[in-house]
Design a protein around this motif. Structure first.
Motif, PDB file in Angstrom:
ATOM      1  N   ALA A 133     -17.257  21.681  80.593  1.00 17.56           N
ATOM      2  CA  ALA A 133     -16.686  22.655  79.670  1.00 17.56           C
ATOM      3  C   ALA A 133     -16.250  21.930  78.406  1.00 17.56           C
ATOM      4  O   ALA A 133     -15.619  20.876  78.472  1.00 17.56           O
ATOM      5  N   TYR A 134     -16.565  22.515  77.239  1.00 21.15           N
ATOM      6  CA  TYR A 134     -16.139  21.909  75.980  1.00 21.15           C
ATOM      7  C   TYR A 134     -16.145  22.968  74.872  1.00 21.15           C
ATOM      8  O   TYR A 134     -16.826  23.994  74.965  1.00 21.15           O
ATOM      9  N   GLY A 135     -15.355  22.706  73.826  1.00 23.69           N
ATOM     10  CA  GLY A 135     -15.336  23.579  72.659  1.00 23.69           C
ATOM     11  C   GLY A 135     -14.768  24.957  72.917  1.00 23.69           C
ATOM     12  O   GLY A 135     -15.013  25.889  72.137  1.00 23.69           O
ATOM     13  N   ASN A 136     -13.983  25.118  73.987  1.00 20.93           N
ATOM     14  CA  ASN A 136     -13.449  26.435  74.328  1.00 20.93           C
ATOM     15  C   ASN A 136     -12.081  26.679  73.699  1.00 20.93           C
ATOM     16  O   ASN A 136     -11.450  25.783  73.178  1.00 20.93           O
ATOM     17  N   ASN A 137     -11.631  27.930  73.768  1.00 19.82           N
ATOM     18  CA  ASN A 137     -10.358  28.391  73.204  1.00 19.82           C
ATOM     19  C   ASN A 137     -10.373  28.418  71.683  1.00 19.82           C
ATOM     20  O   ASN A 137      -9.423  28.033  71.027  1.00 19.82           O
ATOM     21  N   ARG A 138     -11.440  28.935  71.129  1.00 23.69           N
ATOM     22  CA  ARG A 138     -11.543  29.033  69.673  1.00 23.69           C
ATOM     23  C   ARG A 138     -10.486  29.965  69.084  1.00 23.69           C
ATOM     24  O   ARG A 138     -10.102  29.823  67.924  1.00 23.69           O
ATOM     25  N   ASN A 140      -7.415  30.209  70.130  1.00 24.27           N
ATOM     26  CA  ASN A 140      -6.086  29.629  70.342  1.00 24.27           C
ATOM     27  C   ASN A 140      -5.211  30.502  71.238  1.00 24.27           C
ATOM     28  O   ASN A 140      -4.078  30.830  70.916  1.00 24.27           O
ATOM     29  N   ALA A 141      -5.742  30.881  72.399  1.00 23.06           N
ATOM     30  CA  ALA A 141      -4.997  31.667  73.377  1.00 23.06           C
ATOM     31  C   ALA A 141      -4.104  30.746  74.198  1.00 23.06           C
ATOM     32  O   ALA A 141      -4.542  29.729  74.725  1.00 23.06           O
ATOM     33  N   SER A 142      -2.841  31.101  74.311  1.00 25.24           N
ATOM     34  CA  SER A 142      -1.878  30.254  75.004  1.00 25.24           C
ATOM     35  C   SER A 142      -2.227  30.097  76.480  1.00 25.24           C
ATOM     36  O   SER A 142      -2.639  31.044  77.151  1.00 25.24           O
ATOM     37  N   GLY A 143      -2.044  28.877  77.006  1.00 20.30           N
ATOM     38  CA  GLY A 143      -2.252  28.623  78.424  1.00 20.30           C
ATOM     39  C   GLY A 143      -3.693  28.580  78.863  1.00 20.30           C
ATOM     40  O   GLY A 143      -3.987  28.739  80.049  1.00 20.30           O
ATOM     41  N   SER A 144      -4.586  28.363  77.935  1.00 20.62           N
ATOM     42  CA  SER A 144      -6.004  28.357  78.286  1.00 20.62           C
ATOM     43  C   SER A 144      -6.475  26.968  78.709  1.00 20.62           C
ATOM     44  O   SER A 144      -5.797  25.965  78.475  1.00 20.62           O
ATOM     45  N   GLY A 145      -7.645  26.932  79.306  1.00 17.63           N
ATOM     46  CA  GLY A 145      -8.247  25.666  79.693  1.00 17.63           C
ATOM     47  C   GLY A 145      -9.753  25.746  79.569  1.00 17.63           C
ATOM     48  O   GLY A 145     -10.330  26.833  79.592  1.00 17.63           O
ATOM     49  N   GLY A 146     -10.378  24.605  79.454  1.00 16.57           N
ATOM     50  CA  GLY A 146     -11.830  24.606  79.515  1.00 16.57           C
ATOM     51  C   GLY A 146     -12.288  25.217  80.830  1.00 16.57           C
ATOM     52  O   GLY A 146     -13.178  26.067  80.874  1.00 16.57           O
ATOM     53  N   ILE A 147     -11.618  24.797  81.922  1.00 21.60           N
ATOM     54  CA  ILE A 147     -11.826  25.368  83.255  1.00 21.60           C
ATOM     55  C   ILE A 147     -10.471  25.794  83.785  1.00 21.60           C
ATOM     56  O   ILE A 147      -9.563  24.976  83.920  1.00 21.60           O
ATOM     57  N   HIS A 148     -10.301  27.073  84.066  1.00 22.86           N
ATOM     58  CA  HIS A 148      -9.025  27.653  84.495  1.00 22.86           C
ATOM     59  C   HIS A 148      -9.188  28.140  85.931  1.00 22.86           C
ATOM     60  O   HIS A 148      -9.937  29.076  86.194  1.00 22.86           O
ATOM     61  N   MET A 149      -8.454  27.496  86.860  1.00 20.69           N
ATOM     62  CA  MET A 149      -8.633  27.812  88.267  1.00 20.69           C
ATOM     63  C   MET A 149      -7.773  28.973  88.750  1.00 20.69           C
ATOM     64  O   MET A 149      -7.814  29.340  89.918  1.00 20.69           O
ATOM     65  N   GLY A 150      -7.005  29.595  87.853  1.00 16.21           N
ATOM     66  CA  GLY A 150      -6.232  30.771  88.215  1.00 16.21           C
ATOM     67  C   GLY A 150      -5.352  30.534  89.433  1.00 16.21           C
ATOM     68  O   GLY A 150      -4.920  29.413  89.706  1.00 16.21           O
ATOM     69  N   ASP A 164     -12.897  17.961  74.806  1.00 20.45           N
ATOM     70  CA  ASP A 164     -13.004  18.442  73.422  1.00 20.45           C
ATOM     71  C   ASP A 164     -12.833  19.949  73.307  1.00 20.45           C
ATOM     72  O   ASP A 164     -13.529  20.610  72.530  1.00 20.45           O
ATOM     73  N   ASN A 165     -11.906  20.483  74.099  1.00 23.15           N
ATOM     74  CA  ASN A 165     -11.561  21.886  73.919  1.00 23.15           C
ATOM     75  C   ASN A 165     -10.586  22.011  72.752  1.00 23.15           C
ATOM     76  O   ASN A 165     -10.085  21.010  72.241  1.00 23.15           O
ATOM     77  N   LEU A 166     -10.301  23.238  72.303  1.00 20.00           N
ATOM     78  CA  LEU A 166      -9.726  23.433  70.981  1.00 20.00           C
ATOM     79  C   LEU A 166      -8.306  23.986  70.999  1.00 20.00           C
ATOM     80  O   LEU A 166      -7.914  24.691  71.919  1.00 20.00           O
ATOM     81  N   ASN A 167      -7.580  23.678  69.948  1.00 26.56           N
ATOM     82  CA  ASN A 167      -6.271  24.235  69.628  1.00 26.56           C
ATOM     83  C   ASN A 167      -5.164  23.716  70.551  1.00 26.56           C
ATOM     84  O   ASN A 167      -5.409  23.256  71.656  1.00 26.56           O
ATOM     85  N   SER A 188     -10.040  14.145  75.665  1.00 24.63           N
ATOM     86  CA  SER A 188      -9.941  14.662  74.291  1.00 24.63           C
ATOM     87  C   SER A 188      -9.614  16.153  74.250  1.00 24.63           C
ATOM     88  O   SER A 188     -10.217  16.929  73.508  1.00 24.63           O
ATOM     89  N   ASN A 189      -8.632  16.554  75.076  1.00 29.63           N
ATOM     90  CA  ASN A 189      -8.140  17.923  75.024  1.00 29.63           C
ATOM     91  C   ASN A 189      -6.789  17.941  74.306  1.00 29.63           C
ATOM     92  O   ASN A 189      -5.997  17.009  74.431  1.00 29.63           O
ATOM     93  N   PRO A 190      -6.482  18.996  73.545  1.00 28.88           N
ATOM     94  CA  PRO A 190      -5.309  18.973  72.683  1.00 28.88           C
ATOM     95  C   PRO A 190      -3.970  19.092  73.404  1.00 28.88           C
ATOM     96  O   PRO A 190      -2.946  18.657  72.870  1.00 28.88           O
ATOM     97  N   PHE A 191      -3.926  19.682  74.603  1.00 20.87           N
ATOM     98  CA  PHE A 191      -2.663  19.823  75.317  1.00 20.87           C
ATOM     99  C   PHE A 191      -2.608  18.814  76.458  1.00 20.87           C
ATOM    100  O   PHE A 191      -2.348  17.650  76.232  1.00 20.87           O
ATOM    101  N   ASN A 192      -2.905  19.219  77.669  1.00 20.03           N
ATOM    102  CA  ASN A 192      -2.936  18.296  78.801  1.00 20.03           C
ATOM    103  C   ASN A 192      -4.359  18.152  79.331  1.00 20.03           C
ATOM    104  O   ASN A 192      -5.166  19.066  79.210  1.00 20.03           O
ATOM    105  N   GLY A 193      -4.610  17.013  79.943  1.00 19.29           N
ATOM    106  CA  GLY A 193      -5.898  16.859  80.597  1.00 19.29           C
ATOM    107  C   GLY A 193      -6.030  17.847  81.738  1.00 19.29           C
ATOM    108  O   GLY A 193      -6.968  18.630  81.809  1.00 19.29           O
ATOM    109  N   ILE A 194      -5.059  17.818  82.658  1.00 16.68           N
ATOM    110  CA  ILE A 194      -4.960  18.796  83.741  1.00 16.68           C
ATOM    111  C   ILE A 194      -3.544  19.334  83.720  1.00 16.68           C
ATOM    112  O   ILE A 194      -2.579  18.567  83.808  1.00 16.68           O
ATOM    113  N   ASN A 195      -3.396  20.633  83.585  1.00 13.28           N
ATOM    114  CA  ASN A 195      -2.079  21.245  83.430  1.00 13.28           C
ATOM    115  C   ASN A 195      -1.762  22.138  84.626  1.00 13.28           C
ATOM    116  O   ASN A 195      -2.522  23.033  84.964  1.00 13.28           O
TER     117      ASN A 195
END
Length: 207
Positions: A133-138, A140-150, A164-167, A188-195
């Protein structure tokens, strides 16, 4: 088509399960949201010259429409292999690229990129194997991830990479609880690697 059409009845032998092969080299343009609910086992897989040879087919939702979910999988027991999902609009309220709420589905060597929100999200137990997964969250939705396991207790990610996901609020992997990550990479993710959310438990492991 052929999602929501192919079913286990499409077989000429009780021991042969149906599969749908998508040739790479041609982008399959998606103009409306697709939902696949048919129970498997059914295989949807990309290829180059021979079915199952590892070639990847691309499904592209474009950037001219409002954000929408390209593929929603409510099916059980399906395999989605060697598929690329890209772009799902470019305006209005953000939306996920691929959303899963079915059981026992496998996403193998799939790529999720350039979505308005999460590249992939699930609310039920699922297996992701060697996905990217890359380049996601264009948007800028809060709490998002390239891969979100819910809240998908029992989910498994093996050798997946999210980068390299965004925002500022986007993590490589977003995991509330109950997931297992084996040899995954977040880079290279802007918040956490794994959150992990506040509700996360120690049932998530890293190797």
């Amino acid at each position: 088509f052929p999602f929501a059409f192919i079913a286990t009845t499409a077989t000429n032998s009780p021991n042969v399960f149906p599969r749908c092969n998508f040739k790479n080299g041609t982008t399959y343009g998606v103009s409306n949201a697709i939902t696949h609910a048919n129970t498997g086992p059914i295989v949807f897989q990309g290829y180059t010259s021979s079915p199952g040879d590892g070639g990847r087919a691309t499904f592209d939702g474009g950037t001219t429409k409002n954000y929408y979910i390209i593929l929603t999988t409510t099916c059980n027991g399906n395999d989605f292999s060697d598929l690329i999902f890209a772009d799902n609009g470019g305006a209005s309220t953000a939306a996920d690229l691929v959303s899963n709420s079915g059981l026992r589905n496998l996403f193998l060597r799939c790529v999720f990129h350039d979505s308005g929100k999460n590249g992939f999200i699930t609310t039920t137990a699922v297996t992701l194997w060697e996905c990217e997964a890359y380049g996601n969250n264009r948007a800028n939705a809060s709490g998002s991830g390239g891969i979100h396991m819910g809240n998908a207790n029992g989910s498994l990610c093996v050798r997946c990479i999210s980068h390299d996901n965004l925002n500022s609020t986007c993590s490589g992997f977003q995991s509330p609880s109950g997931c297992t990550f084996i040899r995954c990479i977040a880079e290279s993710n802007p918040f956490n690697g794994i959150n992990f959310s506040a509700a996360a438990t120690t049932s998530a492991y890293f190797f």
